[in-house]
Design a protein around this motif. Structure first.
Motif, PDB file in Angstrom:
ATOM      1  N   VAL A 277     -42.596 -40.396  -1.441  1.00  0.00           N
ATOM      2  CA  VAL A 277     -42.629 -40.131  -2.885  1.00  0.00           C
ATOM      3  C   VAL A 277     -44.087 -40.184  -3.350  1.00  0.00           C
ATOM      4  N   GLN A 278     -44.451 -39.240  -4.226  1.00  0.00           N
ATOM      5  CA  GLN A 278     -45.838 -39.137  -4.683  1.00  0.00           C
ATOM      6  C   GLN A 278     -46.069 -39.958  -5.961  1.00  0.00           C
ATOM      7  N   GLY A 279     -47.273 -40.513  -6.070  1.00  0.00           N
ATOM      8  CA  GLY A 279     -47.716 -41.116  -7.342  1.00  0.00           C
ATOM      9  C   GLY A 279     -47.143 -42.484  -7.632  1.00  0.00           C
ATOM     10  N   MET A 280     -46.644 -43.176  -6.603  1.00  0.00           N
ATOM     11  CA  MET A 280     -46.038 -44.493  -6.862  1.00  0.00           C
ATOM     12  C   MET A 280     -46.817 -45.639  -6.220  1.00  0.00           C
ATOM     13  N   LEU A 281     -47.969 -45.327  -5.624  1.00  0.00           N
ATOM     14  CA  LEU A 281     -48.743 -46.416  -4.993  1.00  0.00           C
ATOM     15  C   LEU A 281     -49.521 -47.192  -6.053  1.00  0.00           C
ATOM     16  N   LYS A 282     -49.431 -48.495  -5.925  1.00  0.00           N
ATOM     17  CA  LYS A 282     -50.139 -49.389  -6.867  1.00  0.00           C
ATOM     18  C   LYS A 282     -50.962 -50.372  -6.040  1.00  0.00           C
ATOM     19  N   PRO A 283     -52.178 -50.725  -6.484  1.00  0.00           N
ATOM     20  CA  PRO A 283     -52.894 -51.776  -5.745  1.00  0.00           C
ATOM     21  C   PRO A 283     -51.986 -53.000  -5.645  1.00  0.00           C
ATOM     22  N   ASN A 284     -51.984 -53.676  -4.493  1.00  0.00           N
ATOM     23  CA  ASN A 284     -51.131 -54.875  -4.356  1.00  0.00           C
ATOM     24  C   ASN A 284     -51.835 -56.074  -4.991  1.00  0.00           C
ATOM     25  N   ILE A 285     -52.055 -55.930  -6.285  1.00  0.00           N
ATOM     26  CA  ILE A 285     -52.687 -56.964  -7.106  1.00  0.00           C
ATOM     27  C   ILE A 285     -51.625 -57.353  -8.128  1.00  0.00           C
ATOM     28  N   VAL A 286     -51.447 -58.649  -8.327  1.00  0.00           N
ATOM     29  CA  VAL A 286     -50.452 -59.089  -9.312  1.00  0.00           C
ATOM     30  C   VAL A 286     -51.062 -58.951 -10.701  1.00  0.00           C
ATOM     31  N   PHE A 287     -50.530 -58.019 -11.470  1.00  0.00           N
ATOM     32  CA  PHE A 287     -51.033 -57.809 -12.826  1.00  0.00           C
ATOM     33  C   PHE A 287     -50.383 -58.801 -13.784  1.00  0.00           C
ATOM     34  N   PHE A 288     -51.039 -59.028 -14.912  1.00  0.00           N
ATOM     35  CA  PHE A 288     -50.376 -59.809 -15.960  1.00  0.00           C
ATOM     36  C   PHE A 288     -49.094 -59.054 -16.311  1.00  0.00           C
ATOM     37  N   GLY A 289     -47.984 -59.782 -16.372  1.00  0.00           N
ATOM     38  CA  GLY A 289     -46.692 -59.132 -16.608  1.00  0.00           C
ATOM     39  C   GLY A 289     -45.886 -59.014 -15.324  1.00  0.00           C
ATOM     40  N   GLU A 290     -46.467 -59.421 -14.179  1.00  0.00           N
ATOM     41  CA  GLU A 290     -45.735 -59.392 -12.910  1.00  0.00           C
ATOM     42  C   GLU A 290     -45.604 -60.811 -12.365  1.00  0.00           C
ATOM     43  N   MET A 291     -44.634 -60.969 -11.468  1.00  0.00           N
ATOM     44  CA  MET A 291     -44.416 -62.279 -10.842  1.00  0.00           C
ATOM     45  C   MET A 291     -45.463 -62.526  -9.762  1.00  0.00           C
ATOM     46  N   PRO A 292     -46.097 -63.695  -9.738  1.00  0.00           N
ATOM     47  CA  PRO A 292     -46.968 -64.020  -8.595  1.00  0.00           C
ATOM     48  C   PRO A 292     -46.151 -64.033  -7.287  1.00  0.00           C
ATOM     49  N   GLN A 293     -46.853 -63.895  -6.188  1.00  0.00           N
ATOM     50  CA  GLN A 293     -46.190 -63.814  -4.880  1.00  0.00           C
ATOM     51  C   GLN A 293     -46.114 -65.201  -4.216  1.00  0.00           C
TER      52      GLN A 293
END
Ligand code: OAD
Length: 237
Positions: free
Chosen positions: A139-155
């Motif tokens: 699928v195209q255009g769905m890659l995101k840096p694997n950085i936890v952004f504000f608004g996401e759960m920490p790993q």
């Protein structure tokens, strides 16, 4: 003493030439944190967010660990009977480069992208563009840096939760204690009986929760402490 948790923040990497998040003017590489570190920013302008991390990636990849990173490795090597876990908010790879073990990147890693469609994680050494195709699901255009952004759960939070409730000594190095949940780890460790130490340039937001606060450059203060701790534990055993 059996279990040690070391929480690191961007201050530990400052002397490796990497800028801390909230240094000086509040900008990170000339960008406001909210323009490059939030889910909304990525949805609004993925090309800008990718170009920001494309600029940051080679800077972080070139950086070298300093004496504070090395001292953590020395602790792990010289105290092999202890469980010494590193929980880092940093997306740089300086703990890996210092050859530490048991590293948990709760805010992600600069050398990875994640596909938001299938969850596949891709090692990323070159630039990533917003229209790239995921090699796993195509699928195209769905890659995101694997950085936890504000608004996401920490790993890795379940592992971290377990470590904090079983730790005897909690050490924070180079972190301002502003961003949760990491800012709350000291309280959790203390609640479970850990002794708590802070190594920071300035007093941090939650300084009062630490039993000991050692101010100064981590590359100077932490190696000294690590040597004392190794001697003390080896004397006892
Ligand atoms: P901050 O920039 O908020 O804080 C860095 C801390 O390091 C400050 O309290 C400084 O006093 C201290 N410091 C600077 N140089 C130092 C040195 N040489 N030795 C020791 N301490 C030093 O960075 P963090 O606390 O890491 O999140 O920020 C936490 C999170 O907020 C980051 O992981 C990032 C950010 O937004 C994400 O990217 C998701």
């Amino acid at each position: 003493m059996k279990n040690i948790v070391i929480l690191t923040g961007s201050g530990i990497s400052a002397e490796s030439g990497l800028k801390t998040f909230r240094s000086g003017d509040g900008l990170w590489l000339n960008h406001k944190i909210e323009d490059v570190c939030t889910v909304e920013a990525f949805e609004r302008n993925p090309a800008l967010v990718h170009s920001f991390y494309n600029e940051l990636r080679p800077i972080m990849m070139k950086a070298l660990p300093n004496a504070a990173h090395q001292a953590i490795t020395t602790l792990q090597q010289k105290l092999p009977k202890l469980n010494i876990n590193i929980v880092t908010q940093n997306v740089d790879l300086l703990h890996e480069k210092a050859k530490s073990k048991n590293i948990y990147h709760i805010h992600g890693r600069i050398d990875e992208c994640v596909c938001m469609n299938c969850g596949h994680i891709i090692k990323t050494f070159a630039d990533v563009e917003s229209d790239e195709v995921c090699p796993q699901c195509q699928v195209q255009g769905m890659l995101k840096p694997n950085i936890v952004f504000f608004g996401e759960m920490p790993q890795h939070m379940s592992e971290v939760d377990y470590m904090l409730s079983h730790c005897d000594l909690f050490i924070a190095i180079g972190t301002s204690g502003i961003v949760y949940p990491a800012a709350g780890f000291v309280r959790q460790a203390k609640f479970h009986g850990a002794k708590t130490y802070l190594f920071n340039l300035d007093p941090c937001n939650n300084s009062s929760l630490f039993d000991e606060e050692i101010l100064g450059k981590a590359s100077q203060t932490f190696p000294k402490f690590a040597r004392q701790l190794i001697n003390e534990i080896n004397r006892q055993s």
